[in-house]
Enzyme design. Sequence first.
Site, PDB file in Angstrom:
ATOM      1  N   ARG A   8      29.938  43.567  55.080  1.00 29.82           N
ATOM      2  CA  ARG A   8      29.626  44.990  55.245  1.00 29.82           C
ATOM      3  C   ARG A   8      30.869  45.821  54.967  1.00 29.82           C
ATOM      4  O   ARG A   8      31.951  45.516  55.445  1.00 29.82           O
ATOM      5  CB  ARG A   8      29.119  45.246  56.676  1.00 29.82           C
ATOM      6  CG  ARG A   8      28.777  46.696  56.936  1.00 29.82           C
ATOM      7  CD  ARG A   8      27.934  46.860  58.182  1.00 29.82           C
ATOM      8  NE  ARG A   8      28.695  46.760  59.421  1.00 29.82           N
ATOM      9  CZ  ARG A   8      28.202  47.013  60.629  1.00 29.82           C
ATOM     10  NH1 ARG A   8      26.923  47.358  60.766  1.00 29.82           N
ATOM     11  NH2 ARG A   8      28.948  46.898  61.710  1.00 29.82           N
ATOM     12  N   SER A   9      30.698  46.890  54.188  1.00 30.52           N
ATOM     13  CA  SER A   9      31.815  47.823  53.987  1.00 30.52           C
ATOM     14  C   SER A   9      31.451  49.157  54.610  1.00 30.52           C
ATOM     15  O   SER A   9      31.933  49.501  55.690  1.00 30.52           O
ATOM     16  CB  SER A   9      32.147  47.965  52.502  1.00 30.52           C
ATOM     17  OG  SER A   9      32.846  46.819  52.056  1.00 30.52           O
ATOM     18  N   GLY A  10      30.566  49.932  53.953  1.00 32.61           N
ATOM     19  CA  GLY A  10      30.177  51.224  54.528  1.00 32.61           C
ATOM     20  C   GLY A  10      28.856  51.170  55.287  1.00 32.61           C
ATOM     21  O   GLY A  10      28.485  52.132  55.966  1.00 32.61           O
ATOM     22  N   GLY A  11      28.110  50.071  55.138  1.00 31.62           N
ATOM     23  CA  GLY A  11      26.859  49.907  55.890  1.00 31.62           C
ATOM     24  C   GLY A  11      25.698  50.764  55.396  1.00 31.62           C
ATOM     25  O   GLY A  11      24.701  50.925  56.096  1.00 31.62           O
ATOM     26  N   HIS A  12      25.786  51.298  54.161  1.00 28.40           N
ATOM     27  CA  HIS A  12      24.741  52.217  53.696  1.00 28.40           C
ATOM     28  C   HIS A  12      23.594  51.526  52.971  1.00 28.40           C
ATOM     29  O   HIS A  12      22.728  52.201  52.419  1.00 28.40           O
ATOM     30  CB  HIS A  12      25.343  53.287  52.779  1.00 28.40           C
ATOM     31  CG  HIS A  12      26.044  54.375  53.530  1.00 28.40           C
ATOM     32  ND1 HIS A  12      27.154  54.130  54.292  1.00 28.40           N
ATOM     33  CD2 HIS A  12      25.788  55.700  53.656  1.00 28.40           C
ATOM     34  CE1 HIS A  12      27.552  55.274  54.844  1.00 28.40           C
ATOM     35  NE2 HIS A  12      26.747  56.229  54.484  1.00 28.40           N
ATOM     36  N   ASP A  13      23.591  50.220  52.926  1.00 26.08           N
ATOM     37  CA  ASP A  13      22.496  49.530  52.243  1.00 26.08           C
ATOM     38  C   ASP A  13      21.165  50.033  52.809  1.00 26.08           C
ATOM     39  O   ASP A  13      20.958  50.011  54.021  1.00 26.08           O
ATOM     40  CB  ASP A  13      22.627  48.019  52.460  1.00 26.08           C
ATOM     41  CG  ASP A  13      21.701  47.241  51.566  1.00 26.08           C
ATOM     42  OD1 ASP A  13      22.186  46.672  50.577  1.00 26.08           O
ATOM     43  OD2 ASP A  13      20.481  47.211  51.843  1.00 26.08           O
ATOM     44  N   HIS A  67      29.090  50.290  47.087  1.00 28.81           N
ATOM     45  CA  HIS A  67      28.785  51.323  46.086  1.00 28.81           C
ATOM     46  C   HIS A  67      29.308  50.957  44.695  1.00 28.81           C
ATOM     47  O   HIS A  67      28.556  50.969  43.719  1.00 28.81           O
ATOM     48  CB  HIS A  67      29.402  52.643  46.547  1.00 28.81           C
ATOM     49  CG  HIS A  67      29.113  53.812  45.655  1.00 28.81           C
ATOM     50  ND1 HIS A  67      27.880  54.422  45.597  1.00 28.81           N
ATOM     51  CD2 HIS A  67      29.897  54.489  44.784  1.00 28.81           C
ATOM     52  CE1 HIS A  67      27.926  55.426  44.730  1.00 28.81           C
ATOM     53  NE2 HIS A  67      29.141  55.486  44.228  1.00 28.81           N
ATOM     54  N   TYR A 111      19.893  51.393  45.100  1.00 26.79           N
ATOM     55  CA  TYR A 111      18.754  51.897  45.877  1.00 26.79           C
ATOM     56  C   TYR A 111      17.943  50.690  46.345  1.00 26.79           C
ATOM     57  O   TYR A 111      16.773  50.529  45.994  1.00 26.79           O
ATOM     58  CB  TYR A 111      17.890  52.831  45.033  1.00 26.79           C
ATOM     59  CG  TYR A 111      18.487  54.183  44.755  1.00 26.79           C
ATOM     60  CD1 TYR A 111      19.682  54.587  45.335  1.00 26.79           C
ATOM     61  CD2 TYR A 111      17.851  55.084  43.917  1.00 26.79           C
ATOM     62  CE1 TYR A 111      20.230  55.834  45.084  1.00 26.79           C
ATOM     63  CE2 TYR A 111      18.394  56.337  43.662  1.00 26.79           C
ATOM     64  CZ  TYR A 111      19.583  56.705  44.238  1.00 26.79           C
ATOM     65  OH  TYR A 111      20.118  57.955  43.981  1.00 26.79           O
ATOM     66  N   TYR A 118      26.710  55.756  41.113  1.00 28.34           N
ATOM     67  CA  TYR A 118      26.614  56.920  40.221  1.00 28.34           C
ATOM     68  C   TYR A 118      26.780  58.192  41.045  1.00 28.34           C
ATOM     69  O   TYR A 118      26.579  58.218  42.261  1.00 28.34           O
ATOM     70  CB  TYR A 118      25.244  56.962  39.508  1.00 28.34           C
ATOM     71  CG  TYR A 118      24.192  57.665  40.326  1.00 28.34           C
ATOM     72  CD1 TYR A 118      23.937  59.025  40.133  1.00 28.34           C
ATOM     73  CD2 TYR A 118      23.495  57.005  41.332  1.00 28.34           C
ATOM     74  CE1 TYR A 118      23.007  59.690  40.911  1.00 28.34           C
ATOM     75  CE2 TYR A 118      22.566  57.663  42.111  1.00 28.34           C
ATOM     76  CZ  TYR A 118      22.319  59.012  41.898  1.00 28.34           C
ATOM     77  OH  TYR A 118      21.421  59.667  42.681  1.00 28.34           O
TER      78      TYR A 118
HETATM   79  C1  LIG Z   1      23.173  58.651  52.525  1.00 28.37           C
HETATM   80  C2  LIG Z   1      23.286  57.800  51.299  1.00 28.37           C
HETATM   81  C3  LIG Z   1      23.644  58.387  50.108  1.00 28.37           C
HETATM   82  C4  LIG Z   1      23.792  57.621  48.944  1.00 28.37           C
HETATM   83  N1  LIG Z   1      24.163  58.225  47.784  1.00 28.37           N
HETATM   84  C5  LIG Z   1      24.357  57.466  46.668  1.00 28.37           C
HETATM   85  C6  LIG Z   1      24.815  58.041  45.440  1.00 28.37           C
HETATM   86  O1  LIG Z   1      25.052  59.242  45.354  1.00 28.37           O
HETATM   87  N2  LIG Z   1      24.997  57.213  44.376  1.00 28.37           N
HETATM   88  C7  LIG Z   1      24.756  55.855  44.444  1.00 28.37           C
HETATM   89  O2  LIG Z   1      24.984  55.149  43.463  1.00 28.37           O
HETATM   90  N3  LIG Z   1      24.306  55.310  45.579  1.00 28.37           N
HETATM   91  C8  LIG Z   1      24.114  56.055  46.687  1.00 28.37           C
HETATM   92  N4  LIG Z   1      23.684  55.464  47.843  1.00 28.37           N
HETATM   93  C9  LIG Z   1      23.457  54.023  47.851  1.00 28.37           C
HETATM   94  C10 LIG Z   1      24.777  53.288  48.084  1.00 28.37           C
HETATM   95  O3  LIG Z   1      25.609  53.392  46.946  1.00 28.37           O
HETATM   96  C11 LIG Z   1      24.504  51.806  48.329  1.00 28.37           C
HETATM   97  O4  LIG Z   1      23.706  51.659  49.465  1.00 28.37           O
HETATM   98  C12 LIG Z   1      25.799  51.020  48.476  1.00 28.37           C
HETATM   99  O5  LIG Z   1      25.544  49.664  48.310  1.00 28.37           O
HETATM  100  C13 LIG Z   1      26.429  51.280  49.812  1.00 28.37           C
HETATM  101  O6  LIG Z   1      27.680  50.663  49.919  1.00 28.37           O
HETATM  102  P1  LIG Z   1      28.256  50.392  51.382  1.00 28.37           P
HETATM  103  O7  LIG Z   1      29.508  49.641  51.239  1.00 28.37           O
HETATM  104  O8  LIG Z   1      28.241  51.660  52.160  1.00 28.37           O
HETATM  105  O9  LIG Z   1      27.082  49.504  51.987  1.00 28.37           O
HETATM  106  P2  LIG Z   1      26.998  48.095  52.701  1.00 28.37           P
HETATM  107  O10 LIG Z   1      25.693  48.180  53.422  1.00 28.37           O
HETATM  108  O11 LIG Z   1      28.193  47.779  53.492  1.00 28.37           O
HETATM  109  O12 LIG Z   1      26.887  47.080  51.494  1.00 28.37           O
HETATM  110  C14 LIG Z   1      25.868  47.126  50.520  1.00 28.37           C
HETATM  111  C15 LIG Z   1      25.810  45.791  49.771  1.00 28.37           C
HETATM  112  O13 LIG Z   1      27.081  45.491  49.213  1.00 28.37           O
HETATM  113  C16 LIG Z   1      27.610  44.290  49.780  1.00 28.37           C
HETATM  114  N5  LIG Z   1      29.043  44.493  50.043  1.00 28.37           N
HETATM  115  C17 LIG Z   1      29.584  45.468  50.814  1.00 28.37           C
HETATM  116  N6  LIG Z   1      30.916  45.352  50.824  1.00 28.37           N
HETATM  117  C18 LIG Z   1      31.232  44.293  50.051  1.00 28.37           C
HETATM  118  C19 LIG Z   1      32.454  43.679  49.689  1.00 28.37           C
HETATM  119  N7  LIG Z   1      33.617  44.135  50.151  1.00 28.37           N
HETATM  120  N8  LIG Z   1      32.423  42.589  48.899  1.00 28.37           N
HETATM  121  C20 LIG Z   1      31.242  42.106  48.437  1.00 28.37           C
HETATM  122  N9  LIG Z   1      30.044  42.646  48.755  1.00 28.37           N
HETATM  123  C21 LIG Z   1      30.036  43.734  49.550  1.00 28.37           C
HETATM  124  C22 LIG Z   1      26.838  44.095  51.067  1.00 28.37           C
HETATM  125  O14 LIG Z   1      26.853  42.757  51.492  1.00 28.37           O
HETATM  126  C23 LIG Z   1      25.480  44.608  50.673  1.00 28.37           C
HETATM  127  O15 LIG Z   1      24.801  43.636  49.927  1.00 28.37           O
HETATM  128  C24 LIG Z   1      23.530  56.225  49.003  1.00 28.37           C
HETATM  129  C25 LIG Z   1      23.159  55.642  50.211  1.00 28.37           C
HETATM  130  C26 LIG Z   1      23.019  56.408  51.343  1.00 28.37           C
HETATM  131  C27 LIG Z   1      22.590  55.767  52.633  1.00 28.37           C
END
Ligand SMILES: Cc1cc2nc3c(=O)[nH]c(=O)nc-3n(C[C@H](O)[C@H](O)[C@H](O)COP(=O)(O)OP(=O)(O)OC[C@H]3O[C@@H](n4cnc5c(N)ncnc54)[C@H](O)[C@@H]3O)c2cc1C
Length: 536
Positions: free
Chosen positions: A112-117, A187, A479, A193
């Site tokens: 997990r990095s930002g948790g936005h999945d 992301h 998404y 994007y």
């Molecule tokens: C409010 C909101 C707005 C958004 N806006 C956009 C947008 O403008 N453009 C866009 O493209 N997307 C957008 N998204 C989608 C977002 O880019 C994806 O959900 C992205 O995967 C989130 O990354 P995270 O690190 O926060 O999530 P996480 O839930 O931490 O990770 C998402 C996925 O990546 C994997 N992962 C995380 N960290 C690592 C790491 N260090 N090494 C290997 N794998 C890893 C996780 O295991 C999981 O499979 C949005 C999502 C939300 C909730």
Amino acid sequence: MGTSFPNSKALFLFSLQVLFTASFSSPSAAFANETLSQCLISHSQASYPITSAIYTTANSSYPTVLQSYIRNLRFNTSDTPKPILILTALHESHVQAAIICARKLSVQMKIRSGGHDYEGISYVSISSPFFILDMLNFRSVEVDIEAETAWVQAGATLGEVYYGITAKSKVHGFPAGVCPTVGVGGHFSGGGYGNMMRKYGLSVDNIVDARIINVNGEILDRGSMGEDLFWAIRGGGGASFGVVLAYKINLVRVPETVTVFLVRRTSEQNVTEVVYKWEQVAPKLHEDLFIRLTMDVVNGTNAGEKTIRATFRALFLGDAQRLLSLMSISFPELGLRSSDCIEMSWVESTLYWTDFPIGTPVDALLSRTPQVLTHLKRKSDYGKKIIPKDGLELIWRRMIELERPMLTFNPYGGKMGEIPATNTPFPHRAGNLWKMQYATNWDEDGDEAAQHYIELTRKLYRYMTPFVSKNPREAFLNYRDLDLGINHNGDESYEEGKVYGVKYFKGNFNRLVEIKTKVDPGNFFRNEQSIPVLPR
Ligand SMILES: Cc1cc2nc3c(=O)[nH]c(=O)nc-3n(C[C@H](O)[C@H](O)[C@H](O)COP(=O)(O)OP(=O)(O)OC[C@H]3O[C@@H](n4cnc5c(N)ncnc54)[C@H](O)[C@@H]3O)c2cc1C
């Protein structure tokens, strides 16, 4: 339990018990009696103590640490499967220990990095036992303005990246997402994007190096990982290939003054005509201009009546005067007035795009708390042909019937059409007019409400079938949508993976599978929608 995981709760709890027992009390397991935390401690270096980074369920901070990066309340219930432990790694050696121990003890590791999945797969699992490797402490942003590059760690948020760049230069930026709390790790590795994609492409089009830890615990950079793996982690999803520690990005140039606007039109204001015109022009506009279109259902002027509303939100990489003259030639039907246009710096526009009030200090980008936390379901589509006016009106009727789901169109064209589809795993390039997002948010807790709103979202997706890409019906990895298929990572893993894999990656799926088979043949880095290995 989250409704998108198809297994029933009872089945899940039963399998959790069976698997947990199998992993920890099997006499054949070499480390049968070793708990995960003991293993982590014994595999960490004394100079980098790991104990304070381990949160077992017995730790009073465990719920806070778990919940602080849950960004979809659908997965924050007492029934949601919980990790046996969370490791908030403080040093690279902790990540290495996590991989070694997870492999030894056959415990599924979620990263997990930002948790936005959108489907919570970075902190929920259908297989168990599982633990979370949380990258939140890897959050440095080192900007080299001379070289116009930056090293950004996986746990940094996009807001921290934007803030870090602007602290060094007012004329540099980076093309990534519009939500500042999204994490770099998910992301970037999923394609990333934002509203500069028509000018500069995706985040992954501007990545020049990376540091990851592979299945053997080795730290690799671009040179040592090779071009195949470097290609895969720029859009193929990092979690299938390793733990991303950091990316090196090329910064892009932004003008000192950019212009934003937000203009709304309802059915009473010729919405169909204006949207129809937007369809013709938005993907062909000057690449400095990005106009996102969001459709939702609002109250009409007569009591009890619902109407459709179109919101046009734009970023223009230039001043208001140039924007107005461009709009008067390309899109006069919108009726943009100079009073609609707001000039600001690029970094201020990142706040504007996420609904912060104008004048909000730029350090709001450093907040890791999202402005809104809710239950949500998202789905995606790609549009390759203009939707005729009667099609739009049919969509409006369907949306009014369903009321809650919103529909957002992000125009393509510009740079997005110039980059070959095989340059990165992200395949949706030339030929696409826009990417669509279906979005439903709700406040009510519970499974019944979740089922109801998820079904509304699915219905709108079904209604849209005639107007979107086919064979495959394409989707955007970032998404995340588990309706597209789930991988149980058993004997059928390849076949299961192909179902969602071709939607996310089209022809690039096969190359991702080949790379995966080479770098992680045992499928250690797996999740509900990971890249499978080739069948033996
Ligand atoms: C409010 C909101 C707005 C958004 N806006 C956009 C947008 O403008 N453009 C866009 O493209 N997307 C957008 N998204 C989608 C977002 O880019 C994806 O959900 C992205 O995967 C989130 O990354 P995270 O690190 O926060 O999530 P996480 O839930 O931490 O990770 C998402 C996925 O990546 C994997 N992962 C995380 N960290 C690592 C790491 N260090 N090494 C290997 N794998 C890893 C996780 O295991 C999981 O499979 C949005 C999502 C939300 C909730």
